[in-house]
Design an enzyme around this catalytic site. Sequence first.
Site, PDB file in Angstrom:
ATOM      1  N   ASP A   1      20.391  21.419  -3.793  1.00 35.50           N
ATOM      2  CA  ASP A   1      21.783  21.445  -3.597  1.00 35.50           C
ATOM      3  C   ASP A   1      22.065  20.445  -2.601  1.00 35.50           C
ATOM      4  O   ASP A   1      23.352  20.297  -1.987  1.00 35.50           O
ATOM      5  CB  ASP A   1      22.430  22.842  -3.233  1.00 35.50           C
ATOM      6  CG  ASP A   1      21.706  23.459  -2.061  1.00 35.50           C
ATOM      7  OD1 ASP A   1      20.474  22.935  -1.891  1.00 35.50           O
ATOM      8  OD2 ASP A   1      22.134  24.328  -1.485  1.00 35.50           O
TER       9      ASP A   1
ATOM     10  N   GLU B   1      12.159  28.477   8.021  1.00 30.23           N
ATOM     11  CA  GLU B   1      11.635  26.910   8.390  1.00 30.23           C
ATOM     12  C   GLU B   1      10.976  27.333   9.858  1.00 30.23           C
ATOM     13  O   GLU B   1       9.768  26.582   9.999  1.00 30.23           O
ATOM     14  CB  GLU B   1      12.828  25.950   8.685  1.00 30.23           C
ATOM     15  CG  GLU B   1      13.392  25.593   7.676  1.00 30.23           C
ATOM     16  CD  GLU B   1      14.755  26.648   7.223  1.00 30.23           C
ATOM     17  OE1 GLU B   1      14.899  27.772   7.942  1.00 30.23           O
ATOM     18  OE2 GLU B   1      15.562  26.142   6.254  1.00 30.23           O
TER      19      GLU B   1
HETATM   20  N1  UDP Z   1      16.525  28.893  -5.357  1.00 28.75           N
HETATM   21  C1  UDP Z   1      15.803  29.525  -6.344  1.00 28.75           C
HETATM   22  N2  UDP Z   1      15.795  30.709  -6.740  1.00 28.75           N
HETATM   23  C2  UDP Z   1      17.097  31.627  -6.411  1.00 28.75           C
HETATM   24  C3  UDP Z   1      17.829  30.910  -5.564  1.00 28.75           C
HETATM   25  C4  UDP Z   1      17.755  29.626  -5.095  1.00 28.75           C
HETATM   26  O1  UDP Z   1      14.691  28.783  -6.481  1.00 28.75           O
HETATM   27  O2  UDP Z   1      17.267  32.668  -6.851  1.00 28.75           O
HETATM   28  C5  UDP Z   1      16.338  27.516  -4.986  1.00 28.75           C
HETATM   29  C6  UDP Z   1      17.402  26.747  -5.018  1.00 28.75           C
HETATM   30  O3  UDP Z   1      17.640  26.209  -6.370  1.00 28.75           O
HETATM   31  C7  UDP Z   1      17.328  25.708  -3.654  1.00 28.75           C
HETATM   32  C8  UDP Z   1      16.438  26.566  -3.088  1.00 28.75           C
HETATM   33  O4  UDP Z   1      15.954  27.519  -3.611  1.00 28.75           O
HETATM   34  O5  UDP Z   1      16.575  24.613  -4.462  1.00 28.75           O
HETATM   35  C9  UDP Z   1      17.321  26.988  -1.674  1.00 28.75           C
HETATM   36  O6  UDP Z   1      18.531  27.796  -2.326  1.00 28.75           O
HETATM   37  P1  UDP Z   1      19.829  27.813  -1.848  1.00 28.75           P
HETATM   38  O7  UDP Z   1      20.146  26.398  -1.613  1.00 28.75           O
HETATM   39  O8  UDP Z   1      20.818  28.667  -2.535  1.00 28.75           O
HETATM   40  O9  UDP Z   1      19.578  28.286  -0.213  1.00 28.75           O
HETATM   41  P2  UDP Z   1      20.156  27.964   1.016  1.00 28.75           P
HETATM   42  O10 UDP Z   1      20.173  26.271   1.415  1.00 28.75           O
HETATM   43  O11 UDP Z   1      21.433  28.541   1.004  1.00 28.75           O
HETATM   44  O12 UDP Z   1      19.261  28.453   2.058  1.00 28.75           O
HETATM   45 MN    MN Z   2      20.719  25.040  -0.026  1.00 26.59          MN
END
Ligand code: UDP
Ligand code: MN
Length: 321
Positions: free
Chosen positions: A183, A268
């Site tokens: 994203d 992280e």
């Molecule tokens: N993702 C995944 N499974 C899930 C939700 C998210 O593989 O059920 C992946 C998503 O495609 C992205 C990464 O994990 O590449 C982080 O997810 P997200 O961006 O929703 O998390 P945030 O950035 O809000 O921590």
């Molecule tokens: Mn994200």
Amino acid sequence: MGAFGIRGMCWRRNRMKQIYAGLLVSSILIGIWLLLQAQTEHNDTVFKLNQEIQTLRAKIHRIQTHEVDTSIPIIYVITPTYTRPVQKAELTRLMNAFTLVPNLHWIIVEDSSSKTDLVKNLLTSFPKPSTHLNIQTPAKMKLKPKDKWWSKPRGVFQRNLALSWLKENEKNKEGIIYFADDDNTYSVDLFEEIRGTKRVSVLPVGLVGGVKVEKPQVSGGKVVGWEVGWGNERPFAVDMAGFAINLQYFLKHTDVKFLEQVKVGHQESEFLFQLVSLDQLEPVAVGRVLVWHTRTQALNLNREDWFLKHYGYSSDTGIEL
Ligand code: UDP
Ligand code: MN
């Protein structure tokens, strides 16, 4: 003229006929032989040219898929991803940027029990080395529709699988590991900034953590702290997109992985805590934002039900979104 004379003439005529016939047959045979010869030569030329085409095709393929330039490290980009309406749009944005980066190997890990055709086809059109993996997040760890988006770790199992794959398959390579969630928006310049990473490099990230820019605080070329909107007390207050790791350095630290249970927003930090100390961090892209946590806005698909009722099929029937 006696009978002998007439017989003699007939014999000579017959003899001439035989000679003509013989000449005719041999010239036909020579003609056929010449034709066959020409045909063979023609076939040889076609065969040779086809071989040249094959060699050139292989060369193009090698250049496009394995730009092996051993003088620069490979950048292993790890992307966890899951099926949803915006998935192809997100991955296409990433693919377009990654296509422009030399010596890049894209590892996509699907959060699913099997590999989807959508991702398979996308990687087929990606003109660089890639690896397609999948692992489903266990149901108890999965975000439910009513859960707050930050309440469960996302992409943890997928990133760990990619790290195991690297340990098993690329252990002799000079490389850099970078976690590129699907994203975000990535500048091509980012990859040249992280390519020289010796241990762990850190960089600014845009549009994240409730502020416009989160960044390491740098003094005298060293990271001395963090400039962030929240969680300043985290040992490594950096987003997933804000660091890169040297592969060989990573391989020396066995058992380093993303944890399944961590305090919200500490994923992280907990990960990097196992790898380095603050003073070992290498600040890169100082003064530049080269990655943005753009996040696709909440989708408005509220006419989809109407569409289905009206046309009898959903709007993406027969067309991949
Ligand atoms: N993702 C995944 N499974 C899930 C939700 C998210 O593989 O059920 C992946 C998503 O495609 C992205 C990464 O994990 O590449 C982080 O997810 P997200 O961006 O929703 O998390 P945030 O950035 O809000 O921590
Ligand atoms: Mn994200």
